[in-house]
Design an enzyme around this catalytic site. Structure first.
Site, PDB file in Angstrom:
ATOM      1  N   ASP A 260       0.911  -1.288  -0.074  1.00 32.59           N
ATOM      2  CA  ASP A 260      -0.243   0.014  -0.181  1.00 32.59           C
ATOM      3  C   ASP A 260       0.714   1.589   0.153  1.00 32.59           C
ATOM      4  O   ASP A 260       1.980   1.404   0.875  1.00 32.59           O
ATOM      5  CB  ASP A 260      -0.986   0.082   1.255  1.00 32.59           C
ATOM      6  N   ASP A 295      -0.224   7.714   6.856  1.00 34.91           N
ATOM      7  CA  ASP A 295      -0.594   7.212   6.100  1.00 34.91           C
ATOM      8  C   ASP A 295      -2.356   8.139   5.677  1.00 34.91           C
ATOM      9  O   ASP A 295      -2.906   6.778   5.957  1.00 34.91           O
ATOM     10  CB  ASP A 295      -0.888   5.400   6.453  1.00 34.91           C
ATOM     11  N   ASP A 297      -4.393   7.976   3.539  1.00 37.75           N
ATOM     12  CA  ASP A 297      -5.326   7.850   2.555  1.00 37.75           C
ATOM     13  C   ASP A 297      -6.167   8.718   1.610  1.00 37.75           C
ATOM     14  O   ASP A 297      -7.369   8.468   1.975  1.00 37.75           O
ATOM     15  CB  ASP A 297      -6.692   6.894   3.520  1.00 37.75           C
ATOM     16  N   ASP A 327      -7.062   1.993  -2.569  1.00 39.64           N
ATOM     17  CA  ASP A 327      -7.776   2.435  -1.092  1.00 39.64           C
ATOM     18  C   ASP A 327      -7.499   3.748  -0.478  1.00 39.64           C
ATOM     19  O   ASP A 327      -6.179   4.275  -0.669  1.00 39.64           O
ATOM     20  CB  ASP A 327      -6.368   1.743  -0.617  1.00 39.64           C
TER      21      ASP A 327
END
Ligand SMILES: C[C@H](O)[C@H](O)[C@@H](O)C(=O)CO
Ligand SMILES: [Mn+2]
Length: 408
Positions: A260, A295, A297, A327
């Site tokens: 990711d 992180d 997103d 994601d």
């Protein structure tokens, strides 16, 4: 229509001068699957429990109006988003998007029948499905540990969940004739200074061995394991680290690695890592995302890293080895538009990569003509990729820039 066609012909000539066949590019661009995650639509609430609270160290921050309040509204908004995304799209589901027909179906009880409605949906839309066990947002994950838990009751509950999810993935693959990637991510970890980092990893390894013990035909389901550096509340230690899963997939060979883009140190990039796995014949799953300092997103942009990820895949002709998924979840803007922006940008980045004269660039590099390598790479940046994109949307029957109307 006429203008799009005329513009495309002009772009086609210009790219041909650089040795790029835009008709072939459009064909490839249309075929490569990009897996669009369903959870941007509702901040990962799902259908299991309408009052679900997101846990596991992830957060959908923001309070934009329009969040779906029922399954019907969810599907309506999902349809609206998918209608605006050109190209071969897969839909990635999480286990909490089950249809429990109003009964309590716990995570260790889910079965293919709870997802039959999604198979019908996918058949109707002519798309494939990917799957994700939901190892979070549940009382059994409240301790902060699931597959690495020292509580055998907790660990076996989640092992059962993982096993059942693979069977659901297999069901998707069989029914739809397209491999389902079942991606396993856990939020396990400690907030602070951790003494014994080995024991949770030993338990995680054992849990994965149990989950993946039953062979499943890779034509129907491939499992991936997603590493992470840290989460909210697991800042100090995460057993499922990049090194842990890299070693797991290399030695066990019963699953592939998922990287990711938001799960690394801020100066590390996923694009720089891809080639090392390809050298060892590894397939990869990617979560294309956008980390802003952490992180976070954020919605995928057409930025340098997203373009670099796609370039790496295209340059090594690895489009069949690297599975591209998205994601992100941003609740501060319209959720349908967020899905559309991120998905279109991921595919636009793929377009840029396909429009690169990669064979020539590789050749001049091999010959030592590093001047031409830089000069050609730089010239490509101002080529009219947008005109090829407009033609792509036209051929796919999806609005070009006109999709922006929904943001009014
Ligand atoms: C909802 C997803 O499974 C989740 O975002 C996971 O993939 C992740 O990236 C956690 O940080
Ligand atoms: Mn992810």
């Amino acid at each position: 229509m006429k203008r799009v066609e005329e513009n495309y012909q002009m772009a086609k000539e210009l790219y041909a001068q650089m040795g790029v066949d835009t008709d072939q590019v459009l064909k490839t661009l249309s075929e490569v699957p990009i897996s669009v995650h369903c959870w941007q639509i509702d901040d990962l609430t799902g259908f299991e429990n309408p009052n679900a609270v997101l846990s596991g160290g992830i957060a959908a921050i923001g309070n934009a109006p329009g969040k779906p309040e029922s399954k019907e509204e969810f599907i309506k908004q999902l349809d609206q988003a998918l209608d605006l995304i050109p190209g071969n799209t897969k839909l990635a589901l999480h286990a909490v998007y089950l249809d429990n027909q109003g009964k309590k179906v716990d995570r260790d009880e889910i079965q293919p029948e709870h997802f039959a409605g999604w198979v019908d949906y996918a058949k109707k839309r002519g798309i494939g499905l990917d799957f994700n066990p939901t190892y979070f947002s549940h009382p059994m994950s409240d301790s902060g540990f699931t597959l690495a838990s020292s509580d055998e009751g907790v660990r076996s509950f989640w092992i059962e969940h993982g096993k059942r999810c693979r069977k659901i993935g297999e069901y998707f693959g069989r029914e739809l004739g397209q491999t389902c990637i079942t991606n396993h991510w856990i939020g396990d970890g400690y907030k602070d200074h951790t003494i014994d980092k080995v024991a949770p990893r030993m338990r995680l390894k054992d849990s994965l061995d149990q989950i993946f013990a039953e062979p499943i035909d890779w034509r129907y389901n491939i499992d991936s394991v997603e590493s992470k550096l840290f989460g909210l509340g697991s800042e100090a230690y995460v057993p499922g680290s990049h090194e842990f899963y890299t070693n797991y997939v290399m030695t066990q060979k019963n699953c592939i690695l998922c990287m990711d883009a938001g799960h690394f140190h801020p100066t590390e990039t996923v694009s720089a890592k891809i080639s090392s796995y390809l050298v060892f014949g590894q397939e990869l799953m990617l979560h294309v995302s956008r980390p802003v300092r952490w992180d976070s997103d954020h919605v995928v942009m057409l930025d340098d890293e997203t373009k670099a990820i796609m370039q790496e895949i295209v340059r090594y002709q690895a489009l069949d080895k690297v599975h591209i998924g998205l994601d992100f979840f941003d609740a501060s803007i319209n959720r349908v538009a967020a899905t559309v922006i991120g998905a279109r940008n991921a595919r636009k980045a793929l377009l840029y990569a396909l429009l690169e004269p990669s064979e020539e660039l590789i050749r001049v590099e091999r010959e030592g003509n590093l001047t031409r390598r830089l000069a050609l790479s730089e010239e490509m940046k101002t080529m009219p990729a947008g005109l090829v994109w407009d033609m792509f949307c036209e051929r796919e029957g999806v609005p070009g820039v006109q999709w922006l109307d929904i943001t009014k």
